[in-house]
Design a protein around this motif. Structure first.
Motif, PDB file in Angstrom:
ATOM      1  N   LYS A  71      37.807   6.554 -42.400  1.00 36.78           N
ATOM      2  CA  LYS A  71      37.088   7.521 -43.239  1.00 36.78           C
ATOM      3  C   LYS A  71      36.774   6.906 -44.597  1.00 36.78           C
ATOM      4  N   THR A  72      37.720   6.180 -45.164  1.00 37.02           N
ATOM      5  CA  THR A  72      37.512   5.546 -46.463  1.00 37.02           C
ATOM      6  C   THR A  72      36.477   4.435 -46.366  1.00 37.02           C
ATOM      7  N   LYS A  73      36.496   3.686 -45.267  1.00 37.15           N
ATOM      8  CA  LYS A  73      35.496   2.632 -45.075  1.00 37.15           C
ATOM      9  C   LYS A  73      34.093   3.219 -45.025  1.00 37.15           C
ATOM     10  N   ALA A  74      33.959   4.399 -44.450  1.00 40.39           N
ATOM     11  CA  ALA A  74      32.652   5.053 -44.384  1.00 40.39           C
ATOM     12  C   ALA A  74      32.197   5.507 -45.769  1.00 40.39           C
ATOM     13  N   GLU A  75      33.134   5.873 -46.629  1.00 40.97           N
ATOM     14  CA  GLU A  75      32.795   6.355 -47.970  1.00 40.97           C
ATOM     15  C   GLU A  75      32.566   5.209 -48.959  1.00 40.97           C
ATOM     16  N   ILE A  76      33.329   4.133 -48.838  1.00 43.03           N
ATOM     17  CA  ILE A  76      33.232   3.001 -49.765  1.00 43.03           C
ATOM     18  C   ILE A  76      32.637   1.818 -49.011  1.00 43.03           C
ATOM     19  N   ASP A  78      31.953  -1.374 -49.865  1.00 40.15           N
ATOM     20  CA  ASP A  78      32.552  -2.708 -49.991  1.00 40.15           C
ATOM     21  C   ASP A  78      34.069  -2.710 -49.787  1.00 40.15           C
ATOM     22  N   TYR A  79      34.600  -1.700 -49.108  1.00 38.22           N
ATOM     23  CA  TYR A  79      36.047  -1.588 -48.904  1.00 38.22           C
ATOM     24  C   TYR A  79      36.606  -2.831 -48.222  1.00 38.22           C
ATOM     25  N   ASP A  80      36.019  -3.222 -47.089  1.00 37.07           N
ATOM     26  CA  ASP A  80      36.531  -4.374 -46.338  1.00 37.07           C
ATOM     27  C   ASP A  80      36.472  -5.666 -47.146  1.00 37.07           C
ATOM     28  N   THR A  81      35.377  -5.898 -47.828  1.00 35.69           N
ATOM     29  CA  THR A  81      35.239  -7.157 -48.569  1.00 35.69           C
ATOM     30  C   THR A  81      36.233  -7.226 -49.721  1.00 35.69           C
ATOM     31  N   ALA A  85      39.470  -9.760 -49.625  1.00 32.69           N
ATOM     32  CA  ALA A  85      39.430 -10.829 -50.618  1.00 32.69           C
ATOM     33  C   ALA A  85      40.649 -10.791 -51.543  1.00 32.69           C
ATOM     34  N   SER A  86      41.327  -9.682 -51.596  1.00 36.05           N
ATOM     35  CA  SER A  86      42.472  -9.526 -52.491  1.00 36.05           C
ATOM     36  C   SER A  86      43.659 -10.337 -51.994  1.00 36.05           C
ATOM     37  N   GLU A  87      44.403 -10.905 -52.939  1.00 34.66           N
ATOM     38  CA  GLU A  87      45.585 -11.690 -52.600  1.00 34.66           C
ATOM     39  C   GLU A  87      46.850 -11.096 -53.212  1.00 34.66           C
ATOM     40  N   ILE A  88      46.880  -9.777 -53.371  1.00 33.99           N
ATOM     41  CA  ILE A  88      48.053  -9.140 -53.956  1.00 33.99           C
ATOM     42  C   ILE A  88      49.195  -9.119 -52.946  1.00 33.99           C
ATOM     43  N   LYS A  89      50.395  -9.216 -53.455  1.00 34.48           N
ATOM     44  CA  LYS A  89      51.606  -9.164 -52.638  1.00 34.48           C
ATOM     45  C   LYS A  89      52.310  -7.852 -52.927  1.00 34.48           C
ATOM     46  N   VAL A  90      52.695  -7.142 -51.867  1.00 32.24           N
ATOM     47  CA  VAL A  90      53.399  -5.876 -52.035  1.00 32.24           C
ATOM     48  C   VAL A  90      54.723  -5.933 -51.287  1.00 32.24           C
ATOM     49  N   SER A  91      55.678  -5.162 -51.776  1.00 32.38           N
ATOM     50  CA  SER A  91      56.987  -5.107 -51.128  1.00 32.38           C
ATOM     51  C   SER A  91      56.892  -4.228 -49.878  1.00 32.38           C
ATOM     52  N   ASN A  92      57.911  -4.281 -49.057  1.00 32.02           N
ATOM     53  CA  ASN A  92      57.941  -3.458 -47.848  1.00 32.02           C
ATOM     54  C   ASN A  92      57.944  -1.972 -48.188  1.00 32.02           C
ATOM     55  N   GLU A  93      58.648  -1.601 -49.246  1.00 32.52           N
ATOM     56  CA  GLU A  93      58.711  -0.201 -49.651  1.00 32.52           C
ATOM     57  C   GLU A  93      57.350   0.301 -50.107  1.00 32.52           C
ATOM     58  N   HIS A 110      42.340   0.498 -54.744  1.00 35.42           N
ATOM     59  CA  HIS A 110      42.606   0.480 -56.185  1.00 35.42           C
ATOM     60  C   HIS A 110      43.461  -0.734 -56.562  1.00 35.42           C
ATOM     61  N   LEU A 111      44.488  -1.020 -55.781  1.00 39.90           N
ATOM     62  CA  LEU A 111      45.340  -2.178 -56.070  1.00 39.90           C
ATOM     63  C   LEU A 111      44.572  -3.483 -55.883  1.00 39.90           C
ATOM     64  N   ALA A 112      43.638  -3.511 -54.929  1.00 35.63           N
ATOM     65  CA  ALA A 112      42.838  -4.716 -54.723  1.00 35.63           C
ATOM     66  C   ALA A 112      41.878  -4.944 -55.885  1.00 35.63           C
TER      67      ALA A 112
END
Length: 171
Positions: A71-76, A78-81, A85-93, A110-112
């Protein structure tokens, strides 16, 4: 009460299988072996049920995530790109919190687009990080859902169509 006083409480550990050398006769050994096998079987069944339940919950979470992300991909556009392209690291939590969130794909986007926020979340304690994700969810989730009615129009009371009250008798 007497049984609890004189019998030792059962522990969560199963212990080793009883051996014949530990008992005076075969009947005591048979009884102890039967109890041990029963306890082991019950624990195995409970562990299997718990694993199946956890797997079912995981599958349901991933299915819901897939629907929200589509649903978000349909609304945004450039969501996939942006996300790929983002290289952020997130914890398991943090990953689990995003997967379970209704606004999870928006939080991921948003984090990307704001890697400084992702870095700040990575440095926080788990409790603080979850609170911040909740705040993000509230702001991004409310921005994604347009409000159809204002709060004032929802609280307007309708005028009753009942007849006027009678006038009481006076003495």
């Amino acid at each position: 009460a007497l049984r609890a006083k004189y019998e030792p409480p059962k522990t969560d550990e199963l212990g080793a299988e009883p051996q014949p050398a530990q008992f005076r006769d075969a009947t005591e050994y048979g009884k102890a072996l039967k109890e041990w096998i029963t306890d082991k079987t019950e624990r195995d069944i409970a562990a299997k049920q718990q694993a199946e339940k956890a797997e079912g919950e995981r599958k349901a979470t991933l299915t819901a995530w897939g629907e929200r992300e589509a649903k978000t991909k349909a609304e945004i556009a450039d969501y996939d790109t942006v996300v790929n392209a983002s290289e952020i690291k997130v914890s398991n939590e943090l990953r689990d919190a995003i997967l379970e969130s209704e606004a999870g794909p928006l939080i991921r986007y948003h984090l990307a687009t704001h890697p400084d926020v992702a870095e700040a979340l990575a440095e926080m304690t788990e409790g603080r990080m979850l609170r911040e994700v909740g705040k993000l969810e509230a702001t991004l989730g409310s921005a994604a859902k347009p409000q159809t009615k204002s709060a004032e129009s929802a609280t307007v009371a309708e005028i009753s169509k009942a007849p006027a009250p009678i006038t009481p008798l006076k003495g």
